[in-house]
Scaffold this active site. Structure first.
Site, PDB file in Angstrom:
ATOM      1  N   GLY A  19       0.728  -1.207   0.051  1.00  0.00           N
ATOM      2  CA  GLY A  19      -0.053  -0.027  -0.058  1.00  0.00           C
ATOM      3  C   GLY A  19       0.913   1.202   0.056  1.00  0.00           C
ATOM      4  N   GLY A  21      -0.243   4.763   0.182  1.00  0.00           N
ATOM      5  CA  GLY A  21      -0.702   5.610   0.703  1.00  0.00           C
ATOM      6  C   GLY A  21      -0.021   6.474   1.563  1.00  0.00           C
ATOM      7  CG  PHE A  22      -1.353  10.414   3.356  1.00  0.00           C
ATOM      8  CD1 PHE A  22      -0.670  11.466   2.734  1.00  0.00           C
ATOM      9  CD2 PHE A  22      -2.544  10.163   3.153  1.00  0.00           C
ATOM     10  CE1 PHE A  22      -1.317  12.302   1.910  1.00  0.00           C
ATOM     11  CE2 PHE A  22      -3.496  11.165   2.591  1.00  0.00           C
ATOM     12  CZ  PHE A  22      -3.079  12.233   1.940  1.00  0.00           C
ATOM     13  N   GLY A  23       0.851   6.671   4.739  1.00  0.00           N
ATOM     14  CA  GLY A  23       1.667   5.735   5.754  1.00  0.00           C
ATOM     15  C   GLY A  23       2.866   5.020   5.015  1.00  0.00           C
ATOM     16  CB  VAL A  87      -1.547  -7.883  -1.566  1.00  0.00           C
ATOM     17  CG1 VAL A  87      -1.228  -8.854  -0.591  1.00  0.00           C
ATOM     18  CG2 VAL A  87      -0.066  -6.987  -1.941  1.00  0.00           C
ATOM     19  CD  GLU A 178     -13.134  19.239   2.996  1.00  0.00           C
ATOM     20  OE1 GLU A 178     -12.457  19.739   3.635  1.00  0.00           O
ATOM     21  OE2 GLU A 178     -12.836  18.192   2.077  1.00  0.00           O
ATOM     22  CG  ASP A 308      -6.984   5.174   7.131  1.00  0.00           C
ATOM     23  OD1 ASP A 308      -6.615   6.080   7.993  1.00  0.00           O
ATOM     24  OD2 ASP A 308      -7.506   5.534   6.112  1.00  0.00           O
ATOM     25  CB  ALA A 325      -3.666  12.506   5.995  1.00  0.00           C
ATOM     26  CD  GLN A 326      -0.273  15.456  10.231  1.00  0.00           C
ATOM     27  OE1 GLN A 326       0.619  14.880  10.951  1.00  0.00           O
ATOM     28  NE2 GLN A 326       0.078  15.796   9.155  1.00  0.00           N
TER      29      GLN A 326
END
Length: 443
Positions: A19, A21-23, A87, A178, A308, A325-326
């Site tokens: 993955g 993503g952000f992490g 995967v 949003e 997540d 995200a953080q």
């Protein structure tokens, strides 16, 4: 099946990251100077800046502005290897990851698979609703919105016409708020110019929130300001309400209210996206892996989960860290440092989340922000919050080109009151509505 077998063993421990993503991306960067081979596996060859997907969906940004290829991002990192694959499963005993292009061995495995849309078992909702979890989703929603108006020009039947003009958004978190704000801006500034034959006073935007407040998890002030701003923009907000069913035309709420709309946008929840093969006992409700303070998956010494998909219970976060995200960025960064410590016979450091606050934009010059700095919390609203939100998101984008293009695009839109990306390319969720010679709808 040669895609992964061509990976050379460099005589170094291999860290496989599932993955990007952000992490996952932050972890790969953090391992740049570590004595390891880093292998990132993702079914896409690019990283997506998910917080701005809604801008793609509402014609504010081009999809190319919020994505960046992994190979470009990490082109200077000598120990990095990428494989585009899906995967299938993990074999912890053999230390193997099975993918759609073959198997790869690992010394350390990091699961950063993120989350997927949670329809809570409602198959009909999953069939008819549009979520925004990927670039494809965002493009499909943009195409659907524009296609609706193109079709509305054919119709004389009032109910059929309104069904194409109206929108239901389920979920009052940042994404739902949003999107509602962005659609209201389009309704006021853009659509009336493009579709002069349509009366956009008939366009209703419904935001349905199951709880008593919007932006749950943010401050009471932020929730209140978001609600007031959306009402000012003409969004109909339904609090303490749930959508019981949706058949592609009628959304029925638990209070009996029926909303007619051919487009329902689902922003009501996510669930973890686990990989088959690990012991079922390490998977907690919400499909998130139970991890310790070092992000090790329960029961495994060399398998980790971040972002997540990881649920780390602490006194401050008994239900786990927020799925934003953080936490993913911070966990990825620390895990990279910890793996380096392990390889140099040093003790790992436990994870402590540095909560920097939350933000949500509601529309032009309107946003809310709860910012935490130096032990204090600041509550911003209006133009200042909107400016802070814009700066934070531009800076957080990956790559100079993306930052520049987003900044230029937003500047143009701000002064021109225009969204220039109003084209229909690719699939749409809209069913074709045809009109006969008398202007009556034939569905």
């Amino acid at each position: 099946m040669e895609g992964l077998t061509k990976l050379e063993h460099l005589g170094k421990p291999r860290v496989v990251i599932v993955g990007g993503g952000f992490g996952g991306l932050e972890l790969a960067k953090a391992l740049a100077d570590a004595p390891v081979q880093v292998v990132l596996i993702d079914k896409q060859n690019y990283h997506t800046f998910q917080p701005l997907l809604y801008q793609v969906a509402t014609a504010g940004l081009d999809e190319g502005d919020i994505v960046s290829p992994f190979r470009k991002i990490l082109s200077e990192q000598a120990n990095f290897y990428f494989r585009m694959a899906e995967v299938k499963s993990v074999d912890p005993a053999a230390r193997l990851v099975e993918t759609s292009i073959g198997c790869v061995r690992y010394d350390y495995l990091v699961l950063a698979t993120g989350a997927t849309t949670n329809y809570f078992g409602d198959e009909e909702m999953a069939k008819h609703a549009i979520a925004i979890k990927s670039v494809d989703d965002a493009i499909e929603l943009r195409n659907t919105v524009l296609s609706n108006f193109e079709q509305a020009l054919q119709l004389g039947d009032r109910e059929q016409l309104n069904s194409l003009l109206d929108f239901v958004i389920v979920g009052g978190g940042p994404t739902g708020v949003e999107i509602a704000g962005a659609l209201s801006e389009l309704r006021k500034h853009v659509f009336p110019k493009d579709y002069r034959e349509l009366d956009f006073r008939e366009m209703d935007i419904h935001l349905v929130q199951s709880g008593p407040v919007l932006l749950k998890g943010m401050s009471e002030n932020a929730s209140h300001q978001a609600l007031e701003s959306l009402k000012k923009f003409g969004v109909q907000v339904w609090l303490d309400a749930r959508v019981k069913s949706y058949d592609g035309y009628t959304a029925t709420l638990n209070n009996g209210k029926q909303l007619i709309a051919r487009t329902l946008i689902w922003a009501a929840g996510v669930t973890g996206d686990p990989v088959p093969g690990l012991d079922a006992t390490c998977l907690l409700p919400g499909n998130r892996y139970a991890v310790d303070a070092y992000n090790r998956v329960q029961g495994y010494e060399n398998i980790f989960a971040i972002g997540d998909i990881a649920l780390m219970k602490t006194d401050a976060f008994p239900e786990g860290h927020p799925m934003v995200a953080q936490p993913a960025l911070q966990q990825g960064r620390l895990l990279g440092q910890n793996l380096h410590r392990v390889l140099t016979n040093r003790l790992m450091q436990p994870f402590e989340y540095d909560d920097k606050g939350s933000m949500a934009t509601i529309g032009r010059n309107h946003a809310v922000a709860d910012i935490k700095l130096f032990g204090k919390e600041y509550h911003l609203q209006g133009f200042i919050a909107w400016l802070a939100w814009s700066v934070v998101h531009v800076v957080a984008l990956v790559g100079f080109r993306n930052r520049l293009m987003v900044l230029l695009g937003w500047t143009w839109s701000y002064f021109s009151f225009d969204k220039g990306l109003r084209y229909i390319i690719g699939k749409t969720k809209s069913p074709l509505v045809e009109a006969d010679v008398e202007g009556k709808a034939i569905v």
